[in-house]
Structure formats: structure tokens, C-alpha cells
Motif scaffolding. Structure first.
Motif, mmCIF file in Angstrom:
data_model
loop_
_atom_site.group_PDB
_atom_site.id
_atom_site.type_symbol
_atom_site.label_atom_id
_atom_site.label_comp_id
_atom_site.label_asym_id
_atom_site.label_seq_id
_atom_site.Cartn_x
_atom_site.Cartn_y
_atom_site.Cartn_z
ATOM 1 N N UNK A 46 0.796 -1.212 0.000
ATOM 2 C CA UNK A 46 0.000 0.000 0.000
ATOM 3 C C UNK A 46 0.834 1.269 0.000
ATOM 4 N N UNK A 47 0.132 2.373 -0.225
ATOM 5 C CA UNK A 47 0.717 3.707 -0.122
ATOM 6 C C UNK A 47 -0.427 4.646 0.232
ATOM 7 N N UNK A 48 -0.133 5.689 1.003
ATOM 8 C CA UNK A 48 -1.178 6.606 1.479
ATOM 9 C C UNK A 48 -0.864 8.032 1.042
ATOM 10 N N UNK A 49 -1.777 8.633 0.315
ATOM 11 C CA UNK A 49 -1.634 10.027 -0.106
ATOM 12 C C UNK A 49 -2.420 10.877 0.878
ATOM 13 N N UNK A 50 -1.757 11.822 1.536
ATOM 14 C CA UNK A 50 -2.370 12.627 2.592
ATOM 15 C C UNK A 50 -2.504 14.075 2.126
ATOM 16 N N UNK A 51 -3.730 14.582 2.131
ATOM 17 C CA UNK A 51 -3.978 15.976 1.742
ATOM 18 C C UNK A 51 -4.421 16.761 2.973
ATOM 19 N N UNK A 52 -3.711 17.851 3.261
ATOM 20 C CA UNK A 52 -4.049 18.695 4.410
ATOM 21 C C UNK A 52 -4.271 20.151 4.005
ATOM 22 N N UNK A 53 -3.816 20.534 2.819
ATOM 23 C CA UNK A 53 -3.975 21.899 2.337
ATOM 24 C C UNK A 53 -5.203 22.005 1.434
ATOM 25 N N UNK A 54 -5.666 23.232 1.235
ATOM 26 C CA UNK A 54 -6.802 23.450 0.332
ATOM 27 C C UNK A 54 -6.460 22.970 -1.065
ATOM 28 N N UNK A 55 -5.218 23.212 -1.481
ATOM 29 C CA UNK A 55 -4.794 22.795 -2.821
ATOM 30 C C UNK A 55 -4.791 21.266 -2.937
ATOM 31 N N UNK A 56 -4.284 20.606 -1.915
ATOM 32 C CA UNK A 56 -4.234 19.151 -1.934
ATOM 33 C C UNK A 56 -5.620 18.533 -1.938
ATOM 34 N N UNK A 57 -6.511 19.074 -1.112
ATOM 35 C CA UNK A 57 -7.871 18.547 -1.064
ATOM 36 C C UNK A 57 -8.609 18.809 -2.372
ATOM 37 N N UNK A 58 -8.315 19.936 -3.016
ATOM 38 C CA UNK A 58 -8.946 20.231 -4.307
ATOM 39 C C UNK A 58 -8.521 19.207 -5.361
ATOM 40 N N UNK A 87 -0.402 -1.148 -4.451
ATOM 41 C CA UNK A 87 0.575 -1.298 -5.510
ATOM 42 C C UNK A 87 -0.137 -1.802 -6.754
ATOM 43 N N UNK A 88 0.327 -1.415 -7.917
ATOM 44 C CA UNK A 88 -0.253 -1.949 -9.147
ATOM 45 C C UNK A 88 0.299 -3.326 -9.457
ATOM 46 N N UNK A 89 1.413 -3.675 -8.795
ATOM 47 C CA UNK A 89 2.018 -4.997 -8.955
ATOM 48 C C UNK A 89 2.790 -5.328 -7.684
ATOM 49 N N UNK A 90 2.626 -6.548 -7.201
ATOM 50 C CA UNK A 90 3.387 -6.979 -6.028
ATOM 51 C C UNK A 90 4.705 -7.567 -6.536
ATOM 52 N N UNK A 91 5.647 -6.672 -6.768
ATOM 53 C CA UNK A 91 6.882 -7.036 -7.455
ATOM 54 C C UNK A 91 7.896 -7.685 -6.515
ATOM 55 N N UNK A 92 8.857 -8.375 -7.111
ATOM 56 C CA UNK A 92 9.960 -8.944 -6.338
ATOM 57 C C UNK A 92 10.777 -7.838 -5.678
ATOM 58 N N UNK A 93 10.852 -6.694 -6.325
ATOM 59 C CA UNK A 93 11.590 -5.565 -5.746
ATOM 60 C C UNK A 93 10.937 -5.103 -4.445
ATOM 61 N N UNK A 94 9.597 -5.005 -4.437
ATOM 62 C CA UNK A 94 8.895 -4.613 -3.211
ATOM 63 C C UNK A 94 9.106 -5.656 -2.124
ATOM 64 N N UNK A 95 8.997 -6.919 -2.483
ATOM 65 C CA UNK A 95 9.182 -7.986 -1.496
ATOM 66 C C UNK A 95 10.590 -7.957 -0.911
ATOM 67 N N UNK A 96 11.586 -7.642 -1.736
ATOM 68 C CA UNK A 96 12.962 -7.543 -1.249
ATOM 69 C C UNK A 96 13.115 -6.362 -0.290
ATOM 70 N N UNK A 97 12.417 -5.257 -0.589
ATOM 71 C CA UNK A 97 12.466 -4.082 0.287
ATOM 72 C C UNK A 97 11.883 -4.411 1.657
#
Length: 216
Positions: A46-58, A87-97
């Protein structure tokens, strides 16, 4: 207050007080809860995009246009909005990380333990790759994070709104998620409810325990 009390108190907020902001300390604690959320074989897809500003929420509100317009105010008036992505793909690179991080955090007593963890996780990942349902599996893990977020928000005195009613394709384009190997899934508004929120006064409704539990 007990954990069940928080669960009884929380509800899906329909309108926010745009004048009230959540302090950064509370947001930081909530984000740490998200980071610590459980996932199958600790895959953390996963990944989380956090918006706290008016610009981000827009920018996130662009995913609440057209048929999803009813959710627009919940994004623009909230204090913070979190877009949960997989993730769009559960890659070997992610698993190694992930494996390297586990090693850095001291989870392996020796190299054999590291190899065992790698093989066990890889075995489950390959099962889903072969079944062709890896994306669905990753989404299931992301919803574990969503549950953690909602109960965590309630425990911190925050109101929240989970929203599947979003235009994921628009958000993917707006945020360039595909180029980052990500896909949007569900959005959550956070803040403090408005006095005009009709849902706040309605009683909570769930099926009775005898209907939803089987005791063996």
C-alpha cells in the motif's frame, strides 16, 4: 473509554465543519497507526496520499465529480483526506524491500530465519500470482489498513468518512499514480462534524449478535 465504546460511537460523517482543523500531533499518531496496520505475510502492499492543504484537497476532490459529486463537500470541508492506494504490482523488488526492512528491524536471528521468511512469503505471493487474483489480495490488505484508520480516528476523537464513491481513474491520472506503480482504492475524510450532519443524531444500527455469530 473501552475499544467497544469507540466502535459504538463512531459513524460515517456526512458533513464537516470546515473551520476546524486536526492538530498535527493527532494526525501524526493516526498516520503511525496506518503504518503499523497488519497485512498478510507482512506484505504491506500500500501507499497513502495525505492531503491537508486546500490545494491538496482540491486535487483529491477531482475524484468526486459527476456521479460522485455527493462526496465533494466531504473532501473539501474536511481537515485532512487520505487516499489509500495499492501497488499496481506486487513485485519482487517490493518484497525484497520488505525483507530488508525486517532484517534492519532485527526480526531474523540468523540467515536461515531470513530465508525461511522469504520463502514463506514468496510462496503465498506465488499462490495469488498463479490464481490471477493478486490485485484483489492487495486490496484486501488495504482494507485492513482502512479498518485500523477508522477505529483509530474514533479513539482520537476524530470523525471520519470512508468513500468508495470516487473516480479512481481520474485520481490515478491527477496524481500520476500509474507512473509510481500505484492504484487508488478508497478515500477517507477526517476532521470534525458539522452541526448540519444529520447522520450524527441517528442511532447506530447493526444486526443482532445471534444473527452474526456462530459459537462452536
Amino acid at each position: 473509554m473501552s475499544l467497544v465504546s469507540f466502535a459504538r460511537k463512531r459513524y460515517t460523517t456526512k458533513a464537516y465543519d470546515a473551520t476546524r482543523q486536526v492538530d498535527q500531533t493527532t494526525i501524526d499518531e493516526l498516520l503511525e497507526l496506518l503504518r503499523l496496520a497488519p497485512s498478510s505475510v507482512n506484505s504491506q502492499p500500500w501507499h497513502f496520499v495525505v492531503a491537508s492543504t486546500a490545494e491538496g484537497k482540491a486535487r483529491l476532490a477531482k475524484g468526486t465529480q459527476g456521479v460522485f459529486a455527493a462526496n465533494q463537500g466531504k473532501v473539501l470541508d474536511a481537515s485532512h483526506v487520505i487516499l489509500i492506494c495499492t501497488l499496481s504490482e506486487l513485485s519482487d523488488e517490493h518484497l525484497a524491500t520488505v525483507l530488508d526492512q525486517e532484517g534492519a528491524d532485527g526480526r531474523f536471528r540468523d540467515e536461515a530465519a531470513r530465508t525461511t521468511q522469504q520463502n514463506v512469503r514468496g510462496g503465498y505471493v506465488n499462490l495469488h500470482r498463479e490464481a490471477g487474483d493478486t490485485q484483489h489480495w492487495m486490496e484486501q490488505q488495504a482494507y485492513l489498513a482502512l479498518g485500523t484508520l477508522l477505529l483509530g480516528a474514533a479513539s482520537l476523537g476524530l470523525d471520519a468518512t470512508p468513500m468508495e464513491g470516487i473516480d479512481r481513474n481520474t485520481l490515478d491520472r491527477e496524481l500520476g499514480l500509474a507512473d509510481r506503480g500505484l492504484r487508488s482504492l478508497v478515500m477517507v475524510s477526517l476532521g470534525y462534524r458539522s452541526d448540519s450532519d444529520f447522520n450524527a443524531a441517528l442511532p447506530k444500527s447493526r444486526l443482532p449478535a445471534e444473527r452474526v455469530f456462530t459459537h462452536l
